[in-house]
Write an enzyme that holds these catalytic residues in place. Structure first.
Site, PDB file in Angstrom:
ATOM      1  N   HIS B 142       0.834  -1.208   0.000  1.00 46.36           N
ATOM      2  CA  HIS B 142       0.000   0.000   0.000  1.00 46.36           C
ATOM      3  C   HIS B 142       0.868   1.257   0.000  1.00 46.36           C
ATOM      4  CE1 HIS B 142      -3.205   2.822   0.888  1.00 46.36           C
ATOM      5  NE2 HIS B 142      -2.600   3.196   2.011  1.00 46.36           N
ATOM      6  N   GLU B 208     -10.961   1.823   2.923  1.00 51.36           N
ATOM      7  CA  GLU B 208      -9.639   1.243   3.165  1.00 51.36           C
ATOM      8  C   GLU B 208      -9.844  -0.061   3.905  1.00 51.36           C
ATOM      9  OE1 GLU B 208      -6.998   4.147   5.013  1.00 51.36           O
ATOM     10  OE2 GLU B 208      -6.351   4.789   3.024  1.00 51.36           O
ATOM     11  N   TYR B 253      -3.575  17.428   3.761  1.00 51.98           N
ATOM     12  CA  TYR B 253      -2.749  16.563   4.617  1.00 51.98           C
ATOM     13  C   TYR B 253      -1.329  17.067   4.899  1.00 51.98           C
ATOM     14  CZ  TYR B 253       0.504  14.266   1.366  1.00 51.98           C
ATOM     15  OH  TYR B 253       1.530  14.001   0.510  1.00 51.98           O
ATOM     16  N   THR B 358      -4.230   0.295   5.462  1.00 52.03           N
ATOM     17  CA  THR B 358      -4.768  -0.433   4.314  1.00 52.03           C
ATOM     18  C   THR B 358      -3.914  -1.660   4.011  1.00 52.03           C
ATOM     19  OG1 THR B 358      -5.470   1.675   3.439  1.00 52.03           O
ATOM     20  CG2 THR B 358      -5.446  -0.173   1.908  1.00 52.03           C
TER      21      THR B 358
END
Lengths: 426, 426
Positions: B142, B208, B253, B358
């Site tokens: 991931h 996720e 983010y 995830t």
């Protein structure tokens, strides 16, 4: 309901020093252990702690709809969940009971014995059980300083900063009240020039001067809070020292944000000062540098003029004040923070805590962290005992204080004082 | 204490379908509302829910030190705080009570009436009151996929990733059990090529595929947990769908990590499967690509072979399985995660939840998010009803399932199933 508790002319029959943070106009809320090891919710006037559980049992809150055990609890969560109307009724009633002109309790020696405590007879606890802790990053001076040091001085603010009250989730389990010591954390760091990390004690332990607000139950999953309503859900404020380990932070924070650099401890002052008590100190927030999206537009004065200071006290020495800042410097205010936090439907509950982020002012002596005050350690600070500090040393105590003042009335937060112990050993 | 509840030869006098996730070797723990609107702690064998509060009141746990109300609670926190020895004693006892050779309860019709429920008579609740929720980022596949898409394919993994089980704090208040629908979140996004953000519904809502473990009280402030002890503090596991809004995430983010892109909802399966029940499915973790620091070195098999699948069910249509993955792909395992989390002295309490991040496998059909499965929407997935999906549409239901299987015994988690509703309106 009017804020009669704020009447500046009122005095109390309890003694209050001239420069006390806790005149009868303050009436903060906290939780303490009494000399009989009973935990209760209380308030404070001058240097007298008042047991609200006992006051309620003796009938002093008659006429206010409160459950019998609302103050006989180890956290304020249920009382805060009762909502603003109840907080105001209780605060107004406390002001009446302790008013210099009211003899009812004043002349009842027996009642006073169970209700009143000297500060050395009680032990302050965490005032709320904090469900979720969010920390914002809302001081433009702090974000600019950090951006200048770690990224690009010409583009110190990241593109999203002027549009979003940037925030992230913190750790609730390590929030502690003033007086509880903290161990220097260990962790991974990447030495300068090295390609592999090493494990050991953090060498760059720092404070962050912050304030935090405590919320009541605000919304259900999925439901945003409009900005006009946000203030209704803010109970009050505390001082917050958001301990940080800068070397751990630098190595770990990409791409998901700070984690172990922050969650070893966050210290708060134990008395929650209500938003109502701060009403006389409202001021405008700084002017927006860029237009903000509609959901973040507010009306009126949503900031507060709260003087803040940080002192470092080396072991067996006098303290040195190292920073003087003010809560009013925050670029993003509390109603914008709370509105942004819920715009996606995230639920906010009674007892949640939201930190401001480091509150740095415009001048070098108003920065809210050692990182900024010493500019990454390049300009050490002189202590009164002759020693120097780049960051916090073992056995130093960091003390933060905050108060509002005008026309002779002072509403304060007391202090959050935390000693940094050496690395933990069994 | 031996894990007699794991005896593969045991059968129950309760009916269990051949492919049930809940044979008598499972005995998970959960919280449910009964037909009489009473909340209780329970377990499940086959399709029968078992009221542990009633079982305890009727004396079936005699000899095990339990408080009278330990199961008459709205969360498992206190039971989990009792520690591993107690969990094992209770789980072993339940296996004995429902063993095909034990007639005591089997022949007591009156007792059975108060203890046993059909699944359609109960409503599953959140099994724990989650104090703190941490989400890790521990699948190398991931992290590589995301790094390739958003940063640099040649340096997809950031320098810290192979040294640190990277993690960050999530939001506890928006964790919900299977069955509770979620609204499409609104928020700020930066349209491609634009310089200013816009406000509106997320266009890239994603799931996720994760698992999460639930802890017991592990340590005090300041005290690290050594890796050899970490497993003692893990009660069990659930399936976790960590809902994500990719367009909100991309804009918000930097630098403090994902916030509103994640905290609108995280869905979990309601039955906690204990680590003890998973004992027969232990496997080695993937080989470390780089040497790890001493505090993260562990002995033995610390991963589990848990088959995972994700299905999307459009409204009024059949579901389509879009991913098949496995918990064993996690590069960093649970004991490494928990040890790292506390190495700085961060306290971990009963009921805390830690997500894996995830879980993507090595092949394209084993990726754990639509972001990866459709490669940012470039390769839409075909549904059985002929429609296509780049991300999740309004009124789609996302279903995750997980189970272990060997030698004819299957231990499963049931499912976490969540419908995505359109944007909230009053």
């Amino acid at each position: 309901m009017p804020l009669s508790a704020n009447n500046p002319d009122r005095t109390s029959w309890l003694h209050v020093d001239k420069h006390s943070d806790f005149p009868i106009q303050n009436i903060p809320f906290g939780v303490f252990l009494t000399r009989d090891d009973i935990i209760t919710i209380g308030t404070r006037i001058g240097d007298t702690a008042i047991d609200l559980g006992a006051l309620h049992q003796l009938g002093y809150f008659e006429g206010i709809p409160l459950t019998d055990d609302i103050f006989l609890q180890d956290s304020l969560n249920d009382f805060i969940a009762d909502g603003r109307k109840t907080w105001r009724a209780v605060r107004n009633r406390i002001a009446e009971i302790f008013d210099a002109n009211n003899n009812t309790l004043k002349n009842n020696t027996k009642h006073k014995e169970t209700i009143l405590f000297r500060l050395d007879e009680i032990e302050m606890q965490l005032p709320v059980q904090i469900g979720d802790y969010t920390d914002f990053y809302s001081s433009i001076e702090h974000a600019t300083n950090v951006g200048t040091m770690f990224r690009d001085p010409d583009n110190a603010l990241l593109p999203n900063w002027l549009h979003i009250p940037v925030g992230y989730h913190g750790r609730s389990s390590s929030i502690i009240p003033s007086g509880i010591p903290v161990h220097r954390p260990q962790g991974q760091t990447l030495p300068n020039g090295a390609s592999e990390p090493v494990f050991g004690p953090s060498r760059l332990v720092d404070f962050e001067l912050e304030m935090a607000f405590i919320t009541t139950d605000a919304n259900d999953l999925g439901e945003p809070i409009p900005i006009d309503e946000a203030e209704e859900y803010i109970f009050g404020l505390v001082l917050l020292n958001d301990w940080s380990a800068r070397d751990i932070q630098k190595w770990e924070y990409v791409p998901l944000g700070p984690f172990l650099a922050k969650n070893f401890a966050s210290s708060i002052s134990p008395w929650i000062v209500t938003l109502d008590a701060l009403e006389p100190y409202r001021v405008e927030s700084p002017k927006a540098v860029k237009p903000q999206l509609d959901y973040l537009k507010y009306k009126g004065k949503k900031s507060y003029d709260i003087n803040l200071e940080v002192a470092i006290q080396p072991e067996n020495a006098k303290e040195t004040v190292v920073s003087n800042s003010n809560f009013k410097y925050m670029y993003w205010n509390m109603v914008q923070q709370l509105t942004h936090h819920t715009v996606n439907g995230c639920p906010v509950n009674s007892g949640d805590m939201m930190g401001s982020g480091t509150i740095s002012g415009p001048t070098e002596d108003s920065y809210g962290s050692m990182l900024e005050l010493t500019w990454r350690g390049e300009k050490p600070l002189k202590m009164k005992d002759g020693s120097e500090r780049k960051f916090i040393n073992d056995n130093d105590t960091v003390i933060m204080r905050g108060y509002c003042e005008n026309d002779g009335t002072r509403i304060g937060f007391g202090e959050v004082s935390t000693k940094l112990l050496p690395v933990y050993s069994k």
